[in-house]
Design an enzyme around this catalytic site. Structure first.
Site, PDB file in Angstrom:
ATOM      1  N   GLU A  35       0.827  -1.214   0.000  1.00  0.00           N
ATOM      2  CA  GLU A  35       0.000   0.000   0.000  1.00  0.00           C
ATOM      3  C   GLU A  35       0.857   1.257   0.000  1.00  0.00           C
ATOM      4  O   GLU A  35       0.531   2.226  -0.680  1.00  0.00           O
ATOM      5  CB  GLU A  35      -0.945   0.011   1.203  1.00  0.00           C
ATOM      6  CG  GLU A  35      -2.076  -1.009   1.125  1.00  0.00           C
ATOM      7  CD  GLU A  35      -3.017  -0.771  -0.041  1.00  0.00           C
ATOM      8  OE1 GLU A  35      -2.988   0.328  -0.637  1.00  0.00           O
ATOM      9  OE2 GLU A  35      -3.767  -1.687  -0.373  1.00  0.00           O
ATOM     10  N   TYR A  73      -6.699   6.852   3.467  1.00  0.00           N
ATOM     11  CA  TYR A  73      -6.863   5.747   2.504  1.00  0.00           C
ATOM     12  C   TYR A  73      -6.135   4.496   2.969  1.00  0.00           C
ATOM     13  O   TYR A  73      -6.706   3.399   3.024  1.00  0.00           O
ATOM     14  CB  TYR A  73      -6.367   6.136   1.102  1.00  0.00           C
ATOM     15  CG  TYR A  73      -6.082   4.893   0.317  1.00  0.00           C
ATOM     16  CD1 TYR A  73      -7.135   4.157  -0.223  1.00  0.00           C
ATOM     17  CD2 TYR A  73      -4.793   4.354   0.230  1.00  0.00           C
ATOM     18  CE1 TYR A  73      -6.915   2.947  -0.856  1.00  0.00           C
ATOM     19  CE2 TYR A  73      -4.562   3.152  -0.406  1.00  0.00           C
ATOM     20  CZ  TYR A  73      -5.630   2.453  -0.948  1.00  0.00           C
ATOM     21  OH  TYR A  73      -5.412   1.249  -1.542  1.00  0.00           O
ATOM     22  N   ASP A  91      -9.662   5.262  -3.032  1.00  0.00           N
ATOM     23  CA  ASP A  91      -8.466   5.695  -3.746  1.00  0.00           C
ATOM     24  C   ASP A  91      -8.916   6.328  -5.065  1.00  0.00           C
ATOM     25  O   ASP A  91     -10.104   6.534  -5.290  1.00  0.00           O
ATOM     26  CB  ASP A  91      -7.524   4.520  -3.998  1.00  0.00           C
ATOM     27  CG  ASP A  91      -8.026   3.642  -5.114  1.00  0.00           C
ATOM     28  OD1 ASP A  91      -9.262   3.456  -5.202  1.00  0.00           O
ATOM     29  OD2 ASP A  91      -7.223   3.164  -5.929  1.00  0.00           O
TER      30      ASP A  91
END
Length: 334
Positions: A32, A113, A131
């Site tokens: 991520e 996020y 996102d």
DNA sequence: TAACCGTGGCT
DNA sequence: TAGCCAAGGTT
């Protein structure tokens, strides 16, 4: 969306194999961070290299910072690498990753996020994951006409309403895969989209018109000089200041940036500097840079510093702008 | 709030 | 080819 995901999910190395347990939080977190504003194609080889070299968050926490920064070179947004190391140390110290969105959000480099994505994907929590892919899909399905980024609260509310209570991590990844492969920024493949019948933008006849984005500001042109000091097959490298542009990265010495081409500003030390005829251009997020190239051969009395073998420049971990300059200088006859 | 912060793939 | 875009966060 979950049915579509079960049939069409991308095979990505940070995802758990189908039918297995939840993926390793370390791998989810690492992926991520790497994927922030960065394409899957660029992340794939970096992710493989990182997990091979540092298989656990404890291993990453124990790595020298310079090794981590060099390994990150080329991916950009180097604050991510600095935060990655700080975060690894925090997590290793506390004995593992927090398993709640709130706990994750407190970690360095983890924003709204990323906290939601890790909570949902690695820990099975219900979280609202928005996102750029999700934002585009949702903006189209609901024909949200307010421009980004101001529309983010609306997009989050809409995403919340369609996020299921179970498998919300799969739902998030399904939306991201759909946005990546079907609901693309340009020329979306609406005929292959499972949401087409429910999509207001598709019914409007102009799905590509969503989301609406404000025009971006023009990038100013700046100028500077890169200094290449060579001594017996080695070149002088420096460490950039810990914050700001390319912060903390190994680099070639540079002068200051200016609005006009420099004469020969602020060389790192006195030498017989010689200007090469060519320049190197590079575009950063918010400005363009044209760099003059100053070279010098120095004797055994050069400054104390890190003299790096010219034949091993690839392993120095230089940001792309310096790698470009190094290539240009090595090709030049001087 | 808005500026700052990289890079490479794609069209 | 020049611009658009990306699994955003920090200050």
């Amino acid at each position: 969306m979950l049915a579509w995901y079960d049939a069409h999910a991308r095979d990505l190395p940070w995802r758990a194999a189908p039918g297995t347990n939840a993926p390793d939080p370390y791998r989810v977190w690492l992926s991520e961070i790497m994927l922030q504003q960065t394409t899957v194609a660029a992340v794939r080889p970096k992710f493989a290299a990182f997990v091979a070299r540092w298989p656990s968050v404890e291993a990453l926490a124990a790595a020298p910072e310079a090794d981590l920064m060099a390994a990150w070179a080329g991916l950009g947004y180097y604050a991510r690498a600095r935060n990655l190391h700080a975060c690894a140390r925090t997590v290793a110290e506390r004995g593992g990753f927090p398993d709640t969105e709130e706990g994750l959000r407190a970690l360095p480099g983890v924003g709204a996020y990323t906290a939601a994505a890790i909570a949902a994907i690695a820990f099975g929590a219900r979280a609202v994951v928005v996102d750029a892919n999700v934002a585009r899909v949702v903006a189209r399905v609901f024909a949200i006409s307010r421009p980004l980024p101001g529309a983010m609260p609306d997009l989050r509310d809409a995403t919340d309403r369609i996020t299921p209570d179970t498998r919300s991590g799969d739902f998030a990844q399904a939306m991201m895969d759909l946005g990546s492969s079907v609901c693309t920024p340009r020329a979306p493949h609406c005929l292959a989209c499972p949401l087409a019948e429910d999509c207001a933008a598709y019914r409007s006849g102009d799905p590509e018109g969503f989301p609406i984005k404000l025009a971006k500001a023009a990038k100013p042109q700046r100028h500077g000089t890169i200094f290449w000091a060579e001594q017996e097959g080695r070149v002088l490298l420096v460490r950039r200041p810990p914050r700001g542009l390319l912060g903390g990265m190994r680099a070639l010495p540079t002068g200051p940036w200016a609005d006009t081409p420099p004469a020969l500003a602020d060389p790192p030390f006195a030498a017989a500097w010689q200007m090469l005829p060519e320049t190197v251009s590079h575009t950063f997020t918010h400005f363009r840079l044209e760099l003059a190239l100053a070279v010098a051969r120095v004797d055994g009395h050069g400054p104390i510093g890190e003299w790096w073998s010219v034949t091993e420049m690839d392993s120095a971990g230089l940001p792309t702008v310096f790698a470009k300059a190094a290539t240009a200088i090595r090709r030049a006859r001087w």
